[in-house]
Design a protein around this motif. Structure first.
Motif, PDB file in Angstrom:
ATOM      1  N   GLU A   1       0.891  -1.291  -0.006  1.00 19.82           N
ATOM      2  CA  GLU A   1      -0.159   0.064  -0.316  1.00 19.82           C
ATOM      3  C   GLU A   1       0.937   1.174   0.094  1.00 19.82           C
ATOM      4  O   GLU A   1       0.831   2.354  -0.874  1.00 19.82           O
ATOM      5  CB  GLU A   1      -0.734   0.123   1.405  1.00 19.82           C
ATOM      6  N   LYS A   2       1.981   1.264   0.761  1.00 16.17           N
ATOM      7  CA  LYS A   2       2.867   2.377   0.816  1.00 16.17           C
ATOM      8  C   LYS A   2       3.610   2.581  -0.420  1.00 16.17           C
ATOM      9  O   LYS A   2       3.934   3.680  -0.814  1.00 16.17           O
ATOM     10  CB  LYS A   2       4.006   2.148   1.904  1.00 16.17           C
ATOM     11  N   LEU A   3       3.735   1.461  -1.341  1.00 11.40           N
ATOM     12  CA  LEU A   3       4.187   1.582  -2.594  1.00 11.40           C
ATOM     13  C   LEU A   3       3.082   2.126  -3.718  1.00 11.40           C
ATOM     14  O   LEU A   3       3.566   2.375  -4.901  1.00 11.40           O
ATOM     15  CB  LEU A   3       4.942   0.395  -3.086  1.00 11.40           C
ATOM     16  N   GLY A   4       1.765   2.115  -3.294  1.00 11.25           N
ATOM     17  CA  GLY A   4       0.843   2.964  -4.164  1.00 11.25           C
ATOM     18  C   GLY A   4       0.049   1.831  -5.005  1.00 11.25           C
ATOM     19  O   GLY A   4      -0.707   2.115  -5.967  1.00 11.25           O
TER      20      GLY A   4
ATOM     21  N   GLU B   1       9.540  -2.740  -5.866  1.00 10.04           N
ATOM     22  CA  GLU B   1       9.800  -1.607  -4.974  1.00 10.04           C
ATOM     23  C   GLU B   1      11.169  -1.119  -5.651  1.00 10.04           C
ATOM     24  O   GLU B   1      11.331   0.007  -5.810  1.00 10.04           O
ATOM     25  CB  GLU B   1      10.272  -1.999  -3.461  1.00 10.04           C
TER      26      GLU B   1
ATOM     27  N   PHE C   1      -0.266  -2.786  -9.559  1.00  9.28           N
ATOM     28  CA  PHE C   1       0.769  -1.633  -9.881  1.00  9.28           C
ATOM     29  C   PHE C   1       0.281  -1.416 -11.360  1.00  9.28           C
ATOM     30  O   PHE C   1       0.278  -2.265 -12.173  1.00  9.28           O
ATOM     31  CB  PHE C   1       2.272  -1.729  -9.752  1.00  9.28           C
TER      32      PHE C   1
ATOM     33  N   LYS D   1       7.987   4.594 -13.237  1.00 13.29           N
ATOM     34  CA  LYS D   1       6.511   3.799 -13.245  1.00 13.29           C
ATOM     35  C   LYS D   1       6.409   2.984 -14.550  1.00 13.29           C
ATOM     36  O   LYS D   1       7.210   2.811 -15.470  1.00 13.29           O
ATOM     37  CB  LYS D   1       5.494   4.845 -13.467  1.00 13.29           C
TER      38      LYS D   1
ATOM     39  N   ASP E   1      -2.891  -0.897  -5.761  1.00  8.97           N
ATOM     40  CA  ASP E   1      -4.327  -1.109  -5.591  1.00  8.97           C
ATOM     41  C   ASP E   1      -4.825  -2.672  -4.943  1.00  8.97           C
ATOM     42  O   ASP E   1      -4.012  -3.577  -5.736  1.00  8.97           O
ATOM     43  CB  ASP E   1      -5.163  -1.125  -6.787  1.00  8.97           C
TER      44      ASP E   1
ATOM     45  N   LEU F   1      10.245   1.209  -8.680  1.00  7.95           N
ATOM     46  CA  LEU F   1       9.355   2.486  -8.065  1.00  7.95           C
ATOM     47  C   LEU F   1      10.168   3.427  -7.524  1.00  7.95           C
ATOM     48  O   LEU F   1      10.229   4.687  -7.734  1.00  7.95           O
ATOM     49  CB  LEU F   1       8.400   1.879  -7.285  1.00  7.95           C
ATOM     50  N   ARG F   2      11.197   2.830  -6.560  1.00  9.71           N
ATOM     51  CA  ARG F   2      11.956   3.712  -5.921  1.00  9.71           C
ATOM     52  C   ARG F   2      13.104   4.474  -6.831  1.00  9.71           C
ATOM     53  O   ARG F   2      13.873   5.367  -6.086  1.00  9.71           O
ATOM     54  CB  ARG F   2      12.589   2.981  -4.843  1.00  9.71           C
TER      55      ARG F   2
END
Length: 436
Positions: A56-59, A155, A97, A163, A61, A158-159
Motif C-alpha cells: 500500500e505504501k508503494l501505491g 519496489e 501496480f 513507473k 491497488d 518504483l524507488r
C-alpha cells in the motif's frame, strides 16, 4: 546511466533492506493450519496484512479476501478443490501496480503458508538469522525468499523513479502446502496477466514445468493364522500372509519402474517418473501372519499425461489397470483383489521454452551474470492454474528446493539479491518502464 542501471544500482545499495524484509516475513510464523494437531489460529492473515501494508505504501491497488469453498464447487475433480475447507482468517491478496496501463502485464505469484517447523533445528526457525551469508528459517526456501524477491523487485523500480508501462500484479496466496486451493481461488477470482513468474525455489534456474504428484495407498488383504504352525492351503481355510502378497506386488512395481524409466522422461527433468514406495504398513502380532498390508506410494506424472480435468486421471487408470493385471495372475489376489485408495493428486503444467516470455526470463538471468539454465521441477508447484487459463508461467526463485521442509532450512543471501535483480530486469523488459 540508463533505466536498467539505475534499478540495479538501487538494488545494490539496498541489499540490507531487502534481507531485512525477508527476515520480517520469516518472523511471522504463517504455518498452514493443516499441520496443527489441534485447530488453532493461523498467522497467515497476519503475514498478508504485513505484506498489504508494505504494498500500500508503494501505491498499489490492493484486494484482500478469504476464499469460500462453496463458491468453487464447479472445480470438483480438478486441481486444488477440497470441499468444505475453511479459510476463515486465511486470506488471499492481490496488489496491482500500473492499473490501466496498456503495456504487457505480469503476475508475480507465490504462497505465504509454510509447513510446521518440526524438530532438530540448531537456530530459531522463526528468527531469520544470517550466518556465513545464509539466512536460516522456516520458509527461507519455500518460499518466502521468492516472495520477498518479487516484492522488492517492484519496489526497486518504483524507488528508482520509474513507473510501469504495463501492469504488474503481486499475488500472495494461502494453502499451497495443503493442496493449492488458494491458487485455484486466486484464478477463479479473475486475476489474469500476459505472463507469470511463480517464485518457488529453483536455485536461480528457469523452470518452465513441474511434475504432477499422486499419493496412493494399495490395500492388500491376507488371512491371519498362527505363524509357527503348519497351515492348510488357502482354499481350505489356511492362512495367507499379506506381507508376502505385498512383496509380490512390490516386485512387479520394480518392473513397472523399469518401463517408466524409459517411457516417462522429459528433456528438462533429470530423473524419470517413478512409483516410489514411501511407507509399508502390515501385521498385528509377532505370532500371526499379517491379516492385511498397505503400500503407500508417491507416483509422478508429466504434463503430457494430464486428463480432461487437467490432473492425473490417466495415470491413476494406468496404475489401477497394472494392479488388476498383476493380481489376476495370483490365485489369492484374483479372489481378493487389492484396491488403491487415492490420497493426493497435485497437478502439473508446462510452458513451451520457445515462448517469448520464457526467453525474456532467460535473457534477464544471463544479464545479471547467471548461466540462464532451463531445468524442470520434479515436484508440484502452483503453476498449474495460471497455465490452465492461458498464462505462460515459469518457476524462478532463490534457494535450493531440496532444502525445503528441512530442519535448518536456509537460503544464501546472495541468491535472494540475484533473484530481485532478475525479476526487476524482467519487469523492465517485459512490461517496460518510464520516468515517473
Amino acid at each position: 546511466m540508463n533505466q536498467e542501471q539505475r534499478v540495479m544500482e538501487w538494488i545494490e545499495n539496498h541489499q540490507d533492506e531487502i534481507i531485512q524484509f525477508l527476515q520480517q516475513l520469516i518472523q511471522i510464523p504463517s504455518v498452514n493450519p493443516w499441520f496443527f494437531e489441534e485447530p488453532g489460529p493461523s498467522k497467515e492473515k497476519d503475514l498478508q496484512q504485513f505484506i498489504a501494508g508494505k504494498l500500500e505504501k508503494l501505491g498499489a491497488d490492493i484486494e484482500v479476501w478469504e476464499p469460500v469453498a462453496d463458491e468453487l464447487k464447479q472445480y470438483e475433480g480438478m486441481a486444488g478443490y477440497y470441499p468444505g475447507r475453511d479459510f476463515t482468517g486465511r486470506p488471499n491478496l492481490a496488489a496491482t501496480f500500473g492499473k490501466g496501463t496498456e503495456g504487457k502485464s505480469l503476475l508475480l505469484f507465490g504462497h505465504i503458508d509454510v509447513v510446521m517447523a518440526g524438530s532438530k533445528w540448531t537456530v530459531d526457525p522463526f528468527e531469520g538469522k544470517v550466518i556465513d551469508g545464509k539466512m536460516y528459517g522456516r520458509g527461507t526456501v519455500d518460499m518466502k525468499g521468492g516472495v520477498a524477491a518479487m516484492i522488492m523487485a517492484v519496489e526497486a523500480i518504483l524507488r528508482s523513479g520509474f513507473k510501469l508501462k504495463g501492469p504488474v500484479v503481486v499475488g500472495t496466496v494461502v494453502d499451497e502446502e495443503a493442496g493449492g486451493m488458494g491458487a485455484l481461488d486466486f484464478i477463479h477470482h479473475g486475476y489474469r496477466a500476459d505472463a507469470c513468474i511463480l517464485t518457488e525455489p529453483t536455485s536461480l534456474t528457469i523452470a518452465p514445468l513441474c511434475r504432477g504428484i499422486l499419493w496412493g495407498k494399495i490395500k492388500i488383504q491376507g488371512r491371519s493364522g498362527h505363524i509357527e504352525m503348519p497351515q492348510a492351503d488357502w482354499q481350505d481355510g489356511g492362512a495367507v500372509d499379506a506381507i508376502k502378497k505385498a512383496r509380490y506386488i512390490l516386485e512387479h512395481l520394480d518392473r513397472l519402474n523399469e518401463q517408466w524409466a524409459v517411457n516417462k522422461t522429459h528433456p528438462y527433468l533429470s530423473i524419470p517418473c517413478q512409483v516410489h514406495v514411501a511407507q509399508l504398513n502390515a501385521g498385528e502380532y509377532p505370532t500371526s501372519f499379517a491379516n492385511e498390508a498397505e503400500i503407500v506410494f508417491n507416483a509422478q506424472y508429466l504434463p503430457s499425461e494430464r486428463d480432461e480435468k487437467l490432473v492425473g486421471g490417466n495415470v491413476k487408470k494406468e496404475l489401477t489397470d497394472f494392479l488388476r493385471e498383476v493380481s489376476e495372475a495370483d490365485p489369492w489376489l484374483r479372489e481378493n483383489m487389492p484396491e488403491i485408495e487415492w490420497l493426493v493428486d497435485a497437478d502439473c503444467a508446462e510452458t513451451d521454452v520457445s515462448h517469448p516470455f520464457v526467453q525474456t526470463c532467460v535473457q534477464s538471468l544471463k544479464a545479471i551474470g547467471e548461466e540462464g539454465k532451463i531445468e524442470g521441477l520434479g515436484f508440484h508447484t502452483d503453476m498449474g492454474w495460471p497455465v490452465n487459463v492461458g498464462i505462460p508461467t515459469i518457476n524462478f526463485g532463490p534457494g535450493d528446493p531440496s532444502l525445503a521442509h528441512h530442519s535448518d532450512e536456509f537460503t544464501p543471501v546472495a541468491e535472494v539479491i540475484q533473484a530481485v535483480k532478475m525479476i526487476a530486469k524482467t519487469i523492465v523488459d517485459w512490461c517496460e518502464i518510464e520516468e515517473a
